[in-house]
Design a protein around this motif. Structure first.
Motif, mmCIF file in Angstrom:
data_model
loop_
_atom_site.group_PDB
_atom_site.id
_atom_site.type_symbol
_atom_site.label_atom_id
_atom_site.label_comp_id
_atom_site.label_asym_id
_atom_site.label_seq_id
_atom_site.Cartn_x
_atom_site.Cartn_y
_atom_site.Cartn_z
ATOM 1 N N ALA A 10 18.414 54.656 72.384
ATOM 2 C CA ALA A 10 18.993 54.112 70.799
ATOM 3 C C ALA A 10 20.378 54.726 71.284
ATOM 4 O O ALA A 10 20.644 55.730 71.920
ATOM 5 C CB ALA A 10 18.559 55.098 69.606
ATOM 6 N N PHE A 11 21.483 53.721 70.877
ATOM 7 C CA PHE A 11 22.852 54.021 70.783
ATOM 8 C C PHE A 11 23.538 53.901 69.616
ATOM 9 O O PHE A 11 23.130 53.047 68.915
ATOM 10 C CB PHE A 11 23.406 53.038 72.035
ATOM 11 N N ALA A 80 8.105 41.213 64.905
ATOM 12 C CA ALA A 80 8.823 41.082 63.878
ATOM 13 C C ALA A 80 9.661 42.309 63.396
ATOM 14 O O ALA A 80 10.579 42.406 62.330
ATOM 15 C CB ALA A 80 7.749 40.865 62.804
ATOM 16 N N THR A 81 9.522 43.500 64.111
ATOM 17 C CA THR A 81 9.960 44.638 63.570
ATOM 18 C C THR A 81 11.818 44.299 63.969
ATOM 19 O O THR A 81 12.288 44.098 65.194
ATOM 20 C CB THR A 81 10.001 45.958 64.540
ATOM 21 N N LYS A 82 12.564 44.464 63.064
ATOM 22 C CA LYS A 82 14.025 44.176 62.806
ATOM 23 C C LYS A 82 14.682 45.751 63.102
ATOM 24 O O LYS A 82 15.972 45.606 63.635
ATOM 25 C CB LYS A 82 14.486 43.413 61.961
ATOM 26 N N SER A 83 13.971 46.695 62.511
ATOM 27 C CA SER A 83 14.790 48.066 62.700
ATOM 28 C C SER A 83 13.670 48.992 62.417
ATOM 29 O O SER A 83 12.471 48.929 61.890
ATOM 30 C CB SER A 83 15.727 47.977 61.447
ATOM 31 N N TYR A 84 14.156 50.361 62.598
ATOM 32 C CA TYR A 84 13.462 51.437 62.673
ATOM 33 C C TYR A 84 14.106 52.317 61.806
ATOM 34 O O TYR A 84 15.336 52.435 61.740
ATOM 35 C CB TYR A 84 12.988 51.980 64.253
ATOM 36 N N ASN A 85 13.341 53.071 61.162
ATOM 37 C CA ASN A 85 13.790 54.407 60.511
ATOM 38 C C ASN A 85 14.069 55.663 61.385
ATOM 39 O O ASN A 85 13.196 56.038 61.910
ATOM 40 C CB ASN A 85 13.149 54.715 59.292
ATOM 41 N N MET A 86 15.436 55.881 61.346
ATOM 42 C CA MET A 86 15.894 57.029 62.049
ATOM 43 C C MET A 86 16.436 58.166 61.497
ATOM 44 O O MET A 86 17.091 58.072 60.549
ATOM 45 C CB MET A 86 16.819 56.498 63.138
ATOM 46 N N VAL A 98 18.914 57.003 58.754
ATOM 47 C CA VAL A 98 19.827 55.772 59.243
ATOM 48 C C VAL A 98 18.735 54.563 59.813
ATOM 49 O O VAL A 98 17.774 54.920 59.961
ATOM 50 C CB VAL A 98 20.908 55.920 60.327
ATOM 51 N N LYS A 99 19.291 53.342 59.596
ATOM 52 C CA LYS A 99 18.482 52.151 60.124
ATOM 53 C C LYS A 99 18.997 52.088 61.545
ATOM 54 O O LYS A 99 19.993 51.969 61.959
ATOM 55 C CB LYS A 99 18.458 51.051 59.282
ATOM 56 N N ALA A 100 17.982 52.010 62.530
ATOM 57 C CA ALA A 100 18.090 51.745 64.004
ATOM 58 C C ALA A 100 17.949 50.137 64.310
ATOM 59 O O ALA A 100 16.593 49.907 64.091
ATOM 60 C CB ALA A 100 17.492 52.566 64.940
ATOM 61 N N GLU A 101 18.670 49.185 64.547
ATOM 62 C CA GLU A 101 18.360 47.906 64.375
ATOM 63 C C GLU A 101 17.907 47.688 65.721
ATOM 64 O O GLU A 101 18.354 48.015 66.816
ATOM 65 C CB GLU A 101 19.917 47.172 64.307
ATOM 66 N N VAL A 102 17.087 46.614 65.927
ATOM 67 C CA VAL A 102 16.618 46.265 67.254
ATOM 68 C C VAL A 102 17.721 45.308 67.689
ATOM 69 O O VAL A 102 17.849 44.260 67.179
ATOM 70 C CB VAL A 102 15.111 45.511 67.078
ATOM 71 N N ARG A 103 17.927 45.417 69.132
ATOM 72 C CA ARG A 103 18.877 44.618 69.882
ATOM 73 C C ARG A 103 18.487 44.478 71.084
ATOM 74 O O ARG A 103 17.950 45.270 71.733
ATOM 75 C CB ARG A 103 20.144 45.403 69.991
ATOM 76 N N ASN A 104 18.835 43.515 71.694
ATOM 77 C CA ASN A 104 18.619 43.245 73.224
ATOM 78 C C ASN A 104 19.699 43.767 74.085
ATOM 79 O O ASN A 104 20.832 43.501 73.612
ATOM 80 C CB ASN A 104 18.464 41.411 73.591
ATOM 81 N N SER A 105 19.371 44.500 75.196
ATOM 82 C CA SER A 105 20.411 44.878 75.960
ATOM 83 C C SER A 105 20.219 44.461 77.320
ATOM 84 O O SER A 105 19.150 44.124 77.734
ATOM 85 C CB SER A 105 20.638 46.507 75.960
ATOM 86 N N LYS A 106 21.338 44.261 78.107
ATOM 87 C CA LYS A 106 21.372 43.866 79.273
ATOM 88 C C LYS A 106 22.143 44.476 80.324
ATOM 89 O O LYS A 106 23.218 45.377 79.933
ATOM 90 C CB LYS A 106 22.054 42.195 79.653
#
Ligand SMILES: [Cu+2]
Length: 106
Positions: A10-11, A80-86, A98-106
């Motif tokens: 998480a960033f 289906a998960t778009k975000s996690y509770n952090m 806060v909400k941790a959004e799911v993102r693709n990283s490269k």
């Protein structure tokens, strides 16, 4: 995160406007087995991760690739998960949700 992957990172950036240093003592994420604060350090051309018990925030601290990051292990992932509770836990301030959004990283 690709499906089937349960370990990620998480960033985020924390801005402190309180006028006094704030101490981040830990992070938790709903649905994850282990969440740890790490810092990547390069020692003799080898990148290694150092565990952080706390992070003191004077004005701004960035958790970013190649630096401080939150290591997330054993996360239950669905497409289906778009975000996690952090939750950000502080020594001297209330816990921040806060909400941790799911993102693709490269
Ligand atoms: Cu790490």
């Amino acid at each position: 995160m690709p499906s089937g992957v349960t370990n990620t990172a998480a960033f985020f950036t924390i801005l402190n406007h309180t006028g006094e240093p704030v101490t981040l003592t830990g992070v938790s994420i709903e649905g994850a087995d282990h969440v740890m604060m790490h810092e990547t350090k390069v020692v003799d051309d080898m990148a290694k991760m150092v565990h952080l018990d706390k992070v003191i925030i004077d004005n701004e601290v960035r958790f970013e690739p190649g630096g401080k990051h939150v290591m997330v292990m054993g996360l239950s992932v669905t497409e289906a998960t778009k975000s996690y509770n952090m939750k950000l836990h502080f020594a001297n301030k209330p816990t921040l949700d806060v909400k941790a959004e799911v993102r693709n990283s490269k």
